[in-house]
Design an enzyme around this catalytic site. Structure first.
Site, PDB file in Angstrom:
ATOM      1  N   ARG A  68      -9.354  -0.713  -2.800  1.00  0.00           N
ATOM      2  CA  ARG A  68      -9.671   0.706  -2.627  1.00  0.00           C
ATOM      3  C   ARG A  68      -9.097   1.533  -3.777  1.00  0.00           C
ATOM      4  O   ARG A  68      -9.760   2.451  -4.281  1.00  0.00           O
ATOM      5  CB  ARG A  68      -9.098   1.182  -1.297  1.00  0.00           C
ATOM      6  CG  ARG A  68      -9.471   2.608  -0.925  1.00  0.00           C
ATOM      7  CD  ARG A  68      -9.162   2.877   0.536  1.00  0.00           C
ATOM      8  NE  ARG A  68      -9.527   4.227   0.915  1.00  0.00           N
ATOM      9  CZ  ARG A  68      -8.655   5.165   1.294  1.00  0.00           C
ATOM     10  NH1 ARG A  68      -7.367   4.877   1.363  1.00  0.00           N
ATOM     11  NH2 ARG A  68      -9.060   6.368   1.623  1.00  0.00           N
ATOM     12  N   HIS A  72     -11.320   3.947  -6.162  1.00  0.00           N
ATOM     13  CA  HIS A  72     -11.044   5.382  -6.220  1.00  0.00           C
ATOM     14  C   HIS A  72     -10.654   5.820  -7.625  1.00  0.00           C
ATOM     15  O   HIS A  72     -10.929   6.959  -8.024  1.00  0.00           O
ATOM     16  CB  HIS A  72      -9.941   5.747  -5.221  1.00  0.00           C
ATOM     17  CG  HIS A  72     -10.428   5.847  -3.812  1.00  0.00           C
ATOM     18  ND1 HIS A  72     -10.051   6.860  -2.950  1.00  0.00           N
ATOM     19  CD2 HIS A  72     -11.267   5.070  -3.095  1.00  0.00           C
ATOM     20  CE1 HIS A  72     -10.629   6.699  -1.776  1.00  0.00           C
ATOM     21  NE2 HIS A  72     -11.377   5.606  -1.837  1.00  0.00           N
ATOM     22  N   ASP A  73      -9.999   4.950  -8.381  1.00  0.00           N
ATOM     23  CA  ASP A  73      -9.640   5.293  -9.751  1.00  0.00           C
ATOM     24  C   ASP A  73     -10.889   5.310 -10.635  1.00  0.00           C
ATOM     25  O   ASP A  73     -11.158   6.297 -11.328  1.00  0.00           O
ATOM     26  CB  ASP A  73      -8.630   4.292 -10.306  1.00  0.00           C
ATOM     27  CG  ASP A  73      -8.192   4.637 -11.717  1.00  0.00           C
ATOM     28  OD1 ASP A  73      -7.829   5.813 -11.952  1.00  0.00           O
ATOM     29  OD2 ASP A  73      -8.210   3.746 -12.593  1.00  0.00           O
ATOM     30  N   GLY A  78     -13.291   7.355 -14.578  1.00  0.00           N
ATOM     31  CA  GLY A  78     -13.386   6.016 -15.129  1.00  0.00           C
ATOM     32  C   GLY A  78     -12.090   5.267 -14.861  1.00  0.00           C
ATOM     33  O   GLY A  78     -11.114   5.822 -14.341  1.00  0.00           O
ATOM     34  N   SER A  82      -5.805   7.174 -13.786  1.00  0.00           N
ATOM     35  CA  SER A  82      -5.489   8.584 -13.509  1.00  0.00           C
ATOM     36  C   SER A  82      -5.053   8.782 -12.064  1.00  0.00           C
ATOM     37  O   SER A  82      -4.329   9.734 -11.755  1.00  0.00           O
ATOM     38  CB  SER A  82      -6.677   9.484 -13.840  1.00  0.00           C
ATOM     39  OG  SER A  82      -7.855   9.051 -13.183  1.00  0.00           O
ATOM     40  N   ASN A  97      -7.839  10.676  -1.219  1.00  0.00           N
ATOM     41  CA  ASN A  97      -6.815   9.792  -1.780  1.00  0.00           C
ATOM     42  C   ASN A  97      -5.477   9.844  -1.050  1.00  0.00           C
ATOM     43  O   ASN A  97      -4.553   9.114  -1.411  1.00  0.00           O
ATOM     44  CB  ASN A  97      -6.584  10.132  -3.257  1.00  0.00           C
ATOM     45  CG  ASN A  97      -7.751   9.725  -4.133  1.00  0.00           C
ATOM     46  OD1 ASN A  97      -8.512   8.817  -3.781  1.00  0.00           O
ATOM     47  ND2 ASN A  97      -7.901  10.391  -5.261  1.00  0.00           N
ATOM     48  N   HIS A 193     -15.504  -3.932   1.977  1.00  0.00           N
ATOM     49  CA  HIS A 193     -15.147  -3.549   3.340  1.00  0.00           C
ATOM     50  C   HIS A 193     -14.992  -4.762   4.256  1.00  0.00           C
ATOM     51  O   HIS A 193     -14.762  -4.610   5.446  1.00  0.00           O
ATOM     52  CB  HIS A 193     -16.197  -2.584   3.905  1.00  0.00           C
ATOM     53  CG  HIS A 193     -16.152  -1.232   3.281  1.00  0.00           C
ATOM     54  ND1 HIS A 193     -17.125  -0.271   3.490  1.00  0.00           N
ATOM     55  CD2 HIS A 193     -15.253  -0.659   2.442  1.00  0.00           C
ATOM     56  CE1 HIS A 193     -16.819   0.825   2.808  1.00  0.00           C
ATOM     57  NE2 HIS A 193     -15.691   0.616   2.162  1.00  0.00           N
ATOM     58  N   THR A 194     -15.109  -5.943   3.676  1.00  0.00           N
ATOM     59  CA  THR A 194     -14.820  -7.156   4.434  1.00  0.00           C
ATOM     60  C   THR A 194     -13.339  -7.238   4.797  1.00  0.00           C
ATOM     61  O   THR A 194     -12.951  -8.022   5.663  1.00  0.00           O
ATOM     62  CB  THR A 194     -15.246  -8.403   3.636  1.00  0.00           C
ATOM     63  OG1 THR A 194     -15.078  -9.566   4.446  1.00  0.00           O
ATOM     64  CG2 THR A 194     -14.415  -8.569   2.388  1.00  0.00           C
TER      65      THR A 194
END
Length: 336
Positions: A68, A72-73, A78, A82, A97, A193-194
């Protein structure tokens, strides 16, 4: 949100000094980028892997957390780490986040690498290496991770625009396309999501008032609906959780069980369930549900490599952070 404090996290690289050596500065990602850059006997990927293994054997949920984190990064500025920067208005503070975790693992890996190879290995690469190791430990195969990223200088909550769990398949396809990822990549990546869990507030509408109908989502398996209503009572705070993969024998394993569950209408998030029903993605989902675990592992690894190449900084762009939580002070030297 008050943006007056963004100066603490939006940093322009003015006056930063970068030192690069000929032959070491790459304009593209590559497998084995750090070989020979930290001395003959220093295995950067092995050091990071060791930190992840230690954490994983204490807490297997770290795999979902790192998958995750990388998503999300990469989906914001990119794959530039960050999301790791601290600050009162940094990406960490954006609502999607607030539940991201695993920062301690990245910090520990960075500390270990810096102790033997100062100023060479980026935090962005550590995220990618750590995530690959967590996937491997969870049974998802061992794909070759590309490295050579550099770290970004800007982290703003205002830039965080991640696909919501209730997004439609067409809108999700469009969101992934903006990052250079196609529909097949999207289906494979959502296979992450497994492993992992979802808080009730992310899908509670499906249980009681789907799309303001006053009724549950008709596409949800009836037995699953009853179970989830016990976990997520109506009008509750929605802080309880349930596994994204409802197969109890597989909820900690990176395999194709997730696709089997959504084909059986046992998806938790709306976007997950719609993957199995939308004409655009249905055939891909069915094929994955009927394939072997090794086949999914290969496809998932390929998609993770492609995700990891989204809008990366390479060569002399960005910097190599000394600490993953803060940009470097002017004058700090980096060496790759």
């Amino acid at each position: 949100m008050n943006m007056s404090s963004t100066a603490a996290v939006a940093v322009v690289a003015i006056g930063l000094v970068f030192l690069t050596f000929a032959g070491q500065c790459s304009g593209a990602l590559e497998v084995g980028f750090y070989q020979g850059k930290c001395g003959r006997f220093v295995d950067v990927e092995g050091i990071v892997a060791g930190i992840v293994r230690t954490k994983f054997f204490r807490d297997r949920t770290i795999a979902a957390a790192l998958i995750r984190m990388q998503f999300h990064d990469c989906f914001v500025n990119g794959c530039d780490a960050s999301i790791l920067l601290d600050g009162s208005a940094s990406e960490k503070t954006a609502p999607p986040n607030l539940s991201v975790r695993g920062f301690d693992v990245i910090d520990a890996a960075k500390t270990a690498v810096e102790s033997v190879c100062r100023g060479v290995v980026s935090c962005a690469d550590i995220i990618a290496i750590a995530t690959r190791e967590a996937v491997y430990l969870s049974g998802g195969g061992r794909y070759n991770v590309q490295t050579g990223r550099r770290d970004g200088l800007i982290s703003l909550a205002a830039n965080v625009d991640l696909p919501a769990p209730s997004i439609s398949v067409p809108d999700s396809v469009a969101a992934f396309a903006r990052k250079g990822l196609n529909m097949t990549d999207m289906v494979h990546l959502l296979g992450g999501h497994t492993v992992g869990v979802a808080h009730c507030f992310l899908f509670q509408d499906r249980l009681y008032n789907f799309q303001n109908t006053g009724k549950p989502d008709p596409d949800m398996n009836v037995a699953l609906l009853g179970r989830l209503r016990r976990i997520c009572p109506q009008n509750s705070a929605g802080t309880n959780t349930t596994n994204l993969d409802q197969n109890p024998q597989s909820s900690f394993i990176v395999d194709n069980s997730f696709y089997k569950e959504i084909v059986a209408r046992r998806g938790i998030l709306q976007i997950d369930q719609e993957l199995a029903l939308d004409p655009t993605t249905q055939a891909t989902v069915t094929a994955l549900a009927n394939s072997g675990t090794n086949s999914f592992a290969t496809k998932f690894g390929q998609a993770m490599v492609k995700l990891g190449a989204v809008e990366v900084l390479t060569g002399s762009q960005g910097e190599i952070r000394r600490s993953c939580r803060a940009v470097n002070k002017p004058g700090f030297l980096t060496f790759n």
